[in-house]
Design a protein around this motif. Sequence first.
Motif, PDB file in Angstrom:
ATOM      1  N   GLU A 106      29.253  43.365  42.555  1.00 60.44           N
ATOM      2  CA  GLU A 106      29.998  42.130  42.356  1.00 60.44           C
ATOM      3  C   GLU A 106      29.146  41.053  41.693  1.00 60.44           C
ATOM      4  N   GLU A 107      27.849  41.021  42.002  1.00 57.50           N
ATOM      5  CA  GLU A 107      26.973  40.039  41.365  1.00 57.50           C
ATOM      6  C   GLU A 107      26.656  40.439  39.928  1.00 57.50           C
ATOM      7  N   GLN A 158      29.505  39.140  37.999  1.00 57.82           N
ATOM      8  CA  GLN A 158      29.361  37.704  37.790  1.00 57.82           C
ATOM      9  C   GLN A 158      28.343  37.418  36.691  1.00 57.82           C
ATOM     10  N   THR A 175      22.120  34.466  38.190  1.00 58.07           N
ATOM     11  CA  THR A 175      23.338  34.695  38.969  1.00 58.07           C
ATOM     12  C   THR A 175      23.029  35.604  40.147  1.00 58.07           C
ATOM     13  N   SER A 192      33.770  32.178  37.213  1.00 56.70           N
ATOM     14  CA  SER A 192      32.884  32.125  36.055  1.00 56.70           C
ATOM     15  C   SER A 192      32.825  30.734  35.444  1.00 56.70           C
ATOM     16  N   GLN A 242      37.163  41.215  44.337  1.00 59.95           N
ATOM     17  CA  GLN A 242      37.509  40.924  42.947  1.00 59.95           C
ATOM     18  C   GLN A 242      38.624  39.884  42.830  1.00 59.95           C
ATOM     19  N   GLY A 257      32.657  33.056  43.277  1.00 63.66           N
ATOM     20  CA  GLY A 257      32.882  34.184  42.391  1.00 63.66           C
ATOM     21  C   GLY A 257      33.651  33.791  41.150  1.00 63.66           C
ATOM     22  N   ARG A 268      34.571  38.299  48.927  1.00 62.79           N
ATOM     23  CA  ARG A 268      33.825  38.213  47.670  1.00 62.79           C
ATOM     24  C   ARG A 268      33.790  39.556  46.950  1.00 62.79           C
ATOM     25  N   TYR A 301      30.338  27.856  41.720  1.00 63.54           N
ATOM     26  CA  TYR A 301      30.815  29.027  40.983  1.00 63.54           C
ATOM     27  C   TYR A 301      30.250  30.301  41.595  1.00 63.54           C
ATOM     28  N   ALA A 302      28.960  30.276  41.905  1.00 57.69           N
ATOM     29  CA  ALA A 302      28.321  31.472  42.463  1.00 57.69           C
ATOM     30  C   ALA A 302      28.933  31.843  43.808  1.00 57.69           C
TER      31      ALA A 302
END
Length: 719
Positions: free
Chosen positions: A161-162, A165, A17, A702, A642, A700, A639, A696-697
């Motif tokens: 943020e990553e 994820q 991710t 899941s 949230q 953001g 991004r 998805y990546a």
Amino acid sequence: MTFERDAKTLELPWPFTGREDELELVRRSVAGGRHGIVVTGPAGRGKTRLVTEAVRGTDCARVAGTPETRGLPFAAFAHLVPETASLHRAVQLLSGVRLLLVDDAHLLDDASAALVHQLAVHGRTRLLVVATDGARAPGAISRLWTGELLPRLALEPLPHEETAQLLAAGVGGLEALTVNRLYRMCRGDLRLLRELVDAVREQGPAARARDSAEWVWRGPVPVTATVRERTAHLLDRTGPGERETLDRLAFGEPLPVAAGTLDLDALERLEADGLVHVDEHGTARLAHPLHAPVLRAAAGRLKTLRLARTPADCAAALETETAALARAIGERDVRAVSAPVGEWLLDEGTGVPARHAAVRARFARLRGELREAAAWAREGLRAAADDPACRLELALAAAQSGHPELAAPPAGPDADRSPEPSTRSDDDGPAVNPTRTTAPQSVESRGWSSDSRFAGPLQSSAAVVGSDSLQPSAAVTDADTFQPSAAVTDADTFQPSAAVTLQHPAALVESRAPQPTATPAGSSGTADSREAAGGSAVTWWAAARGDLDAALGTVGEDPYDAVRLGAPERAVGRLTGVFAAHAEALAHDDGPALDRAAQMLEERGFLLFAAEAYAQAARSHRDPSAARTSRTRAVALARRCQGARTPALSGLVLGELTARQRQIVTLAATGLSNRQIAEKLTLSIRTVGNHLYSAYARLGASDRDALPCLVELPEAQPA
């Protein structure tokens, strides 16, 4: 802790991710006429996982160094080079290898290191070399980048943020404050992150919140054997006064150096060795967030009784932190503010006062951290279920994130978490009912104090939190109103005249909708013109439903809300500073001016507002290149917010995908399976899965459950 999935799944590697830019850089470095790249970083940073992903599907030879074989010539190349081969012969044998991955290059024996160096010199073999920072590496390896034979990528910590994820993909739904805690503890060490999550799962300190589907972790940090091993250098300190100094910090940090409670000689030695950090104010704390729980776990019972602090001991420090956060809001600068005491109370599970939680929620929301804002508001409601400021922040965070489930208040302070799923009967409605309307009333009949204004400027922190007569919402009223006399003025002092003193919070609980209160600056001062403290909640719930006309109809005296909703004419002349610049630029449809306003907002920490301003600039630019640049910046900032879903950001989310990704995401959002999509588009199931994973990546998200709310946004398809 038992997650709702097969336990064996948790033992598998988490999905790769994030790291999109780094991944693309590595792939380019080993393609075409390039000679390769060296990837370095601390242990646990994810170097091996990155390069493994980069070479996936390619014809790649692999070697790896190990500590046990550093004395054996060509040990790492034993499967590629004969035992009796010379360096010259080894170079000849490997010259035909197109791509060679060298992992843990800092552990190579000298002969293997020399072989890698010679391959780099000859340039026939593309090299992908991984080495750990801080470890002693053979000179032949370090000269790969110091001698400019290969470029070097120093891997930075995975951004917050990553990391969120990654946790969502590897573990499932974790509460935002739990994610923050794990992020602070691990500081980019992904191996430690996995170990802590596994320890939390096995030892059971986490539980599913009764009022949401997320997992919450409070209480002590599991000190496993691996964690102890990683902190052995800390526990082995035996110098005079060193262990006592470490223990005092572990139980009471941060501590002022000048207070005389710390051994200064020991403190100097610990600071020199990087175990203690002393800031510019002379306050000492342990250098790593993991050190304190390890030291506390190793302390004996008597030492714990002597040094341990209680929540009551933290009251003064917590008020100082609350004042600092409120002061930053008043000064229109919401860049990160250190507040370790509030985080300690939260992590220990002792409960956070509603006043502090409301300030933290508002601060987080203004920064665009909407899930974090909702989580802080819920913590405050666990302490005081009827706190109107926390209810307001919860409603605003939920409305602007497009996730109404965030607005569900917790069941109460004694029923905050449970291993059982939520059984709320009002799942379809938020804590604040955006559709409820009431006839105009006097301020007194609404249950608010008619005298909710304060005469003077905020002179000290005591004005925010030091007085019992000052209700929580006086420091944390909705910042989206941005009254010219409050949060957006360029005055040197913060005038809390637009703040609201909630004298009768029961009125809010009874109606479940915030009601009008304070008189904005420049208004007539009549009851009919006074705007609700929760007026923005009504506005943003209408916007979340896509009813912009209704949203603008409830804006009233909240001028900056009108700017964010695309009606700047209602705010021109009523704002000052960067917020006035934003309103004026939007009113004139001036793309470059909107870019400048967005940059100023970003510099002050208002990331969501900056993203919205960049998105508006993208629509205002006449130059397509400038529009693309503004849009890219808007997407990058969005991004980090949230899951923010506001009208200004509509059209950005799916617009950042490729045409094929948008097509597949749209079909997936309608409920089609990967197989059905593959049949419809004449693609392989694997291709559909790969496109969805990449989407998805970028989005953001899941999983596909989050897709419907993305494609249903107004203007979801790019123009």
